[in-house]
Design an enzyme around this catalytic site. Structure first.
Site, mmCIF file in Angstrom:
data_model
loop_
_atom_site.group_PDB
_atom_site.id
_atom_site.type_symbol
_atom_site.label_atom_id
_atom_site.label_comp_id
_atom_site.label_asym_id
_atom_site.label_seq_id
_atom_site.Cartn_x
_atom_site.Cartn_y
_atom_site.Cartn_z
ATOM 1 N N CYS A 118 0.833 -1.212 -0.045
ATOM 2 C CA CYS A 118 0.021 0.139 0.017
ATOM 3 C C CYS A 118 0.830 1.148 -0.024
ATOM 4 C CB CYS A 118 -0.887 -0.065 1.146
ATOM 5 S SG CYS A 118 -2.190 -1.397 1.341
ATOM 6 N N HIS A 258 -3.439 7.153 3.155
ATOM 7 C CA HIS A 258 -3.939 5.938 2.755
ATOM 8 C C HIS A 258 -5.236 5.140 3.258
ATOM 9 C CE1 HIS A 258 -4.007 1.813 1.494
ATOM 10 N NE2 HIS A 258 -3.525 1.259 2.678
ATOM 11 N N ASN A 288 -10.292 -0.284 0.751
ATOM 12 C CA ASN A 288 -8.901 -0.127 0.567
ATOM 13 C C ASN A 288 -8.340 -0.683 -0.930
ATOM 14 O OD1 ASN A 288 -6.137 -0.400 0.539
ATOM 15 N ND2 ASN A 288 -6.047 -1.457 2.857
HETATM 16 N N1 ACO Z 1 -17.943 -8.981 10.553
HETATM 17 C C1 ACO Z 1 -18.403 -9.466 11.838
HETATM 18 N N2 ACO Z 1 -17.418 -9.737 12.657
HETATM 19 C C2 ACO Z 1 -16.337 -9.598 12.374
HETATM 20 C C3 ACO Z 1 -15.770 -9.304 11.092
HETATM 21 C C4 ACO Z 1 -16.605 -9.198 9.994
HETATM 22 N N3 ACO Z 1 -16.377 -8.867 8.795
HETATM 23 N N4 ACO Z 1 -14.247 -9.627 11.088
HETATM 24 C C5 ACO Z 1 -13.979 -9.929 12.280
HETATM 25 N N5 ACO Z 1 -15.092 -9.934 13.073
HETATM 26 C C6 ACO Z 1 -15.125 -10.482 14.543
HETATM 27 C C7 ACO Z 1 -13.761 -11.280 14.836
HETATM 28 O O1 ACO Z 1 -13.962 -12.603 14.623
HETATM 29 C C8 ACO Z 1 -13.660 -10.987 16.423
HETATM 30 O O2 ACO Z 1 -14.628 -11.704 17.048
HETATM 31 P P1 ACO Z 1 -14.408 -12.331 18.523
HETATM 32 O O3 ACO Z 1 -14.012 -11.105 19.400
HETATM 33 O O4 ACO Z 1 -15.604 -13.110 18.746
HETATM 34 O O5 ACO Z 1 -12.986 -13.071 18.362
HETATM 35 C C9 ACO Z 1 -14.326 -9.662 16.463
HETATM 36 O O6 ACO Z 1 -15.082 -9.208 15.198
HETATM 37 C C10 ACO Z 1 -13.247 -8.427 16.635
HETATM 38 O O7 ACO Z 1 -12.179 -8.797 15.682
HETATM 39 P P2 ACO Z 1 -10.868 -7.844 15.699
HETATM 40 O O8 ACO Z 1 -10.026 -8.452 14.372
HETATM 41 O O9 ACO Z 1 -10.208 -7.690 16.857
HETATM 42 O O10 ACO Z 1 -11.574 -6.666 15.070
HETATM 43 P P3 ACO Z 1 -10.894 -5.170 14.795
HETATM 44 O O11 ACO Z 1 -11.637 -4.094 15.545
HETATM 45 O O12 ACO Z 1 -9.225 -5.142 15.097
HETATM 46 O O13 ACO Z 1 -11.270 -4.676 13.378
HETATM 47 C C11 ACO Z 1 -9.998 -4.786 11.247
HETATM 48 C C12 ACO Z 1 -10.817 -5.667 12.516
HETATM 49 C C13 ACO Z 1 -11.258 -4.066 10.757
HETATM 50 C C14 ACO Z 1 -9.375 -5.685 10.271
HETATM 51 C C15 ACO Z 1 -9.021 -3.963 11.818
HETATM 52 O O14 ACO Z 1 -8.141 -4.480 12.722
HETATM 53 C C16 ACO Z 1 -8.217 -3.220 10.793
HETATM 54 O O15 ACO Z 1 -8.670 -2.317 10.035
HETATM 55 N N6 ACO Z 1 -6.736 -3.437 10.917
HETATM 56 C C17 ACO Z 1 -5.951 -3.000 9.936
HETATM 57 C C18 ACO Z 1 -6.167 -3.747 8.594
HETATM 58 C C19 ACO Z 1 -5.443 -2.757 7.521
HETATM 59 O O16 ACO Z 1 -5.570 -1.833 7.654
HETATM 60 N N7 ACO Z 1 -4.745 -3.445 6.738
HETATM 61 C C20 ACO Z 1 -3.992 -3.067 5.669
HETATM 62 C C21 ACO Z 1 -3.433 -3.808 4.746
HETATM 63 S S1 ACO Z 1 -2.606 -3.028 3.657
HETATM 64 C C22 ACO Z 1 -1.783 -4.032 2.528
HETATM 65 O O17 ACO Z 1 -0.619 -3.908 2.456
HETATM 66 C C23 ACO Z 1 -2.524 -5.289 1.699
#
Ligand code: ACO
Length: 331
Positions: A118, A258, A288
């Site tokens: 990214c 980003h 994203n």
């Molecule tokens: N719908 C419903 N529930 C979900 C979903 C979904 N789509 N996805 C995860 N959950 C659940 C999980 O299973 C978890 O349940 P549990 O508590 O029973 O175990 C709960 O929601 C919380 O999960 P977390 O992963 O802790 O949720 P978080 O608030 O951290 O949000 C997210 C997840 C959106 C992925 C966040 O961590 C994030 O944005 N991280 C950064 C990701 C990012 O920016 N990546 C960039 C990649 S760039 C590249 O180079 C490709």
């Protein structure tokens, strides 16, 4: 501190987004998720998905043509083409050469792919600035094109809700009247390589029927750990380039970050002391799009008048690697 003298500026921007919209409601029918969860945890409402014929080259060439037209530069005048993508159409040849041919750029230009996930667009901007500073190139095209839908595991609710397809492009030329890149800061940390990965499909783990079945070739991500690293990395890089540009926080007219997660953007803006009304956000519409998020955002911000000549622009990004960076620029 007297402001640095810019060497390179952006003279044209362009974008291409596929027509097909995939909403959160559509995703509710595909995986165990909800529109409310996705909006609240990510800020994303919908994303674009390209059809089978619209690959990274097709999207990149359309964005490139739009950028060239706005810059008033013909494809055959280009000295270099840098393409950033996490989704090359093929491993060989490189996508930049395919785009070179697709837009009719001449053979006197050189083209290469730059892989920094990214963060790719910001790394490419600094590479282009270096070519211009060295006197080796005067007209450089950067194309960031991503077909993330082809590497996302559509059964994994934690990742498939995040990504979309699209392309952005800019033309970089020597600066004229004090506009352009004032400062850049880039870093990476290979110790965090496992946070975002595609395990199989490369030289280490070539594709086998078993690895395909287990979807080891799809994106896997440790979301919460990425989240924390992203905020820290982008806010520190932002503060650094703002200082090097000789600006105070109040002099930042617009931050184009980003677009990965609304909460990451809000936290980064808070640490970098930029109020949200000066932050560009289109994440709700596109999700994203990896390295394409910033050039797509620039094109939209120029179009709606939020970026104009003289605007003090801050950009920051992070991605797999981990890689991250920031660039301060006077438009
Ligand atoms: N719908 C419903 N529930 C979900 C979903 C979904 N789509 N996805 C995860 N959950 C659940 C999980 O299973 C978890 O349940 P549990 O508590 O029973 O175990 C709960 O929601 C919380 O999960 P977390 O992963 O802790 O949720 P978080 O608030 O951290 O949000 C997210 C997840 C959106 C992925 C966040 O961590 C994030 O944005 N991280 C950064 C990701 C990012 O920016 N990546 C960039 C990649 S760039 C590249 O180079 C490709």
């Amino acid at each position: 501190m007297s402001p640095p003298q810019p060497l390179a500026r952006i003279t044209g921007t362009g974008r291409y987004l596929p027509d097909r919209v995939l909403t959160n409601a559509d995703l509710e029918r595909m995986v165990d998720t909800s529109d409310a969860w996705i909006r609240e945890r990510t800020g994303i409402h919908e994303r674009r998905i390209a059809d089978d014929e619209t690959d990274a080259t097709v999207m990149g060439a359309r964005a490139a043509e739009a950028a060239l037209e706005k810059a008033g530069v013909r494809a055959r005048e280009l000295d270099a083409i840098i393409v950033t993508t996490a989704t090359p159409d093929r491993f060989l040849p490189i996508t930049s050469c395919e785009i070179q041919a697709a837009i009719g750029a001449s053979r006197r230009c050189f083209a290469f792919d730059l892989q920094a996930a990214c963060t790719g667009f910001l790394y490419a901007l600094t590479m282009a600035e270096g070519q211009i500073a060295a006197g080796r190139a005067e007209k450089i095209l950067i194309v960031s094109t991503e077909k993330m839908s082809t590497i996302v595991d559509w059964d994994d609710r934690a990742t498939c809700i995040l990504f979309g397809d699209g392309a952005g492009a800019v033309v970089v030329e020597p600066s004229a009247n004090g506009e352009g890149i004032l400062s850049s800061h880039h870093r990476s940390d290979g110790d965090l390589a496992e946070l975002i990965r595609r395990q199989a499909g490369g030289a280490r783990l070539p594709l086998t029927p078993e690895r395909l079945r287990d979807r080891e070739h799809m994106v896997q991500m440790a979301g919460p750990a990425v989240f924390k690293s992203a905020v820290r990395a982008m806010s520190r890089a932002s503060l650094r380039v703002v200082r090097a540009a000789g600006w105070s926080a109040g002099e930042i007219d617009i931050l184009v970050p980003h677009q990965a997660n609304a909460r990451i953007i809000e936290s980064t803006a808070r640490y970098a002391r930029v109020p949200m009304e000066r932050v560009f956000v289109n994440l709700h519409r596109y999700g994203n799009i990896s390295s394409a998020t910033i050039p797509v955002g620039l094109d939209e911000a120029v179009e709606d008048g939020r970026i104009r000549p003289g605007t003090n622009l801050l950009m920051t990004a992070f991605g797999a690697g981990l890689t991250w960076g920031a660039v301060a620029m006077r438009w």
